[in-house]
Design an enzyme around this catalytic site. Structure first.
Site, PDB file in Angstrom:
ATOM      1  N   GLN A  43       5.967   3.196  -3.255  1.00 25.24           N
ATOM      2  CA  GLN A  43       6.842   2.336  -4.063  1.00 25.24           C
ATOM      3  C   GLN A  43       6.219   0.964  -4.288  1.00 25.24           C
ATOM      4  OE1 GLN A  43       9.745   3.130  -5.521  1.00 25.24           O
ATOM      5  NE2 GLN A  43       9.698   5.217  -4.761  1.00 25.24           N
ATOM      6  N   LYS A 101      -4.221  -2.936   7.002  1.00 26.52           N
ATOM      7  CA  LYS A 101      -4.861  -2.577   5.722  1.00 26.52           C
ATOM      8  C   LYS A 101      -5.537  -3.783   5.062  1.00 26.52           C
ATOM      9  CE  LYS A 101      -3.218   1.755   5.624  1.00 26.52           C
ATOM     10  NZ  LYS A 101      -2.198   2.308   4.739  1.00 26.52           N
ATOM     11  N   HIS A 133      27.592   2.667  -3.415  1.00 26.02           N
ATOM     12  CA  HIS A 133      27.068   1.650  -2.512  1.00 26.02           C
ATOM     13  C   HIS A 133      27.870   1.578  -1.223  1.00 26.02           C
ATOM     14  CE1 HIS A 133      25.347  -0.805  -6.089  1.00 26.02           C
ATOM     15  NE2 HIS A 133      24.468   0.045  -5.630  1.00 26.02           N
ATOM     16  N   THR A 175       0.812  -1.225   0.000  1.00 23.88           N
ATOM     17  CA  THR A 175       0.000   0.000   0.000  1.00 23.88           C
ATOM     18  C   THR A 175       0.843   1.272   0.000  1.00 23.88           C
ATOM     19  OG1 THR A 175      -0.192  -0.143   2.397  1.00 23.88           O
ATOM     20  CG2 THR A 175      -2.008  -1.073   1.118  1.00 23.88           C
ATOM     21  N   GLY A 176       2.158   1.135   0.178  1.00 26.21           N
ATOM     22  CA  GLY A 176       3.048   2.302   0.118  1.00 26.21           C
ATOM     23  C   GLY A 176       3.225   2.759  -1.324  1.00 26.21           C
ATOM     24  N   TYR A 218      21.063  -2.269 -15.890  1.00 27.51           N
ATOM     25  CA  TYR A 218      20.107  -1.855 -16.925  1.00 27.51           C
ATOM     26  C   TYR A 218      20.841  -1.411 -18.186  1.00 27.51           C
ATOM     27  CZ  TYR A 218      17.470  -1.159 -12.522  1.00 27.51           C
ATOM     28  OH  TYR A 218      16.925  -1.290 -11.269  1.00 27.51           O
ATOM     29  N   THR A 232      14.432  -2.967  -0.243  1.00 24.76           N
ATOM     30  CA  THR A 232      14.750  -1.883   0.701  1.00 24.76           C
ATOM     31  C   THR A 232      16.250  -1.626   0.834  1.00 24.76           C
ATOM     32  OG1 THR A 232      12.830  -2.660   1.936  1.00 24.76           O
ATOM     33  CG2 THR A 232      14.251  -1.048   3.037  1.00 24.76           C
TER      34      THR A 232
END
Length: 294
Positions: free
Chosen positions: A25, A48, A251, A22-23, A164, A102
């Site tokens: 992202q 939720k 990173h 539901t966030g 990518y 995350t």
């Protein structure tokens, strides 16, 4: 052509839930995962339960979601302070594959859930990962499917955006990808290069592997020891060839300390292990053409 029913990590039998659906992202990427054919069968956000996100039912707990949907995989978009509990909850509910998107999860939290997962035989991808994608089946995570084309090249990387870019170069050169795996950019991660390389080595759909490394840590050197024993060709590329010592580059895992973890030492280890080493990204499609004879 034989229909592929079993690939590495993600296949036609994968039924996934999204923790944190539901966030912002979680909701956005659930839509993207559904659009490319991934079986997202449920979502979890405590309090939720009963809602719907893009037609996906939301549950209060992972246990409830698994009971109702028979889910066997989870993608985690839960904020860093709550990520450890989310992973533990998924493991305890019987989830077999957990992709932790995350970032900024405390290292000790990661150590705890990675160790717990290893003890009970659960596969963890990440944390701080773009996830995994197989063009034929879909994706668990945030890899943009536009850069991928179906084919026989396995990709494994510590970096997201670099993956990518390289996938796009491979596609432009007329080659395709069997599965793309981002192992995550943190110092401690679940599946490491060598485990993913082992999966590719046993995968009928993969003919060659592109391994994208970066400076810092000893993961690529560890992978090189495994590559020595592999039959399939591996192309290695190390990012950060001009990085100064002692400076963290992007990173948490990308830092060169006292001559260890340099691009030079990693490239040397890969070369000595029998891998094809690409000095530049543009070398990768050329090396693939030589290996795959196209």
């Amino acid at each position: 052509m034989v229909l592929r029913d079993k690939m590495i990590l993600l296949d036609e039998n994968t039924k996934a839930i999204v923790q944190g659906i539901t966030g912002r992202q979680g909701s956005f990427h659930t839509k993207k995962m559904l659009e490319c054919g991934t079986k997202i069968v449920g979502g979890v956000t405590p309090g939720k339960g009963g809602q719907n996100v893009h037609g996906v039912p939301v549950f209060d707990t992972v246990k409830e979601a698994v009971k109702e949907t028979d889910a066997n995989a989870s993608v985690i978009f839960v904020p860093a302070p709550f990520a450890k509990d989310a992973v533990f909850e998924a493991i305890d509910a019987g989830i077999e594959l957990i992709v932790v998107i995350t970032e900024h999860i405390p290292v000790h939290d990661t150590m705890e859930f990675v160790n717990y997962a290893e003890d009970v035989g659960v596969k963890i991808i990440g944390p701080n990962t773009p996830g995994i994608a197989s063009p034929k089946v879909g994706k668990l995570g945030i890899i943009p499917m536009e850069v991928l084309k179906e084919g026989s090249v396995g990709m494994v990387s510590r970096s997201g955006t670099l993956t990518y870019e390289i996938a796009h170069q491979i596609k432009k050169a007329g080659f395709g990808v069997s599965t793309c795996v981002g192992i995550g950019g943190d110092p401690i991660v679940g599946l490491r290069y060598k485990e993913v390389l082992d999966l590719f080595e046993k995968d009928d759909e993969t003919e060659a592997i592109v391994m994208i490394g970066e400076i810092g840590g000893g993961a690529e050197e560890e992978a090189a020891k495994f590559i020595e024993k592999m039959k399939k060709p591996v192309i290695g590329y190390i990012a950060g060839q001009s990085a100064p010592e002692g400076k963290r580059m992007g990173h948490a895992g990308a830092i060169v300390e006292k001559g260890k973890g340099t691009a030079e030492s990693k490239m040397k280890a890969l070369e000595e292990a029998g891998a094809y080493v690409a000095k530049n990204i543009s070398d990768i499609p050329k090396l693939l053409a030589g290996i795959l004879g196209k």
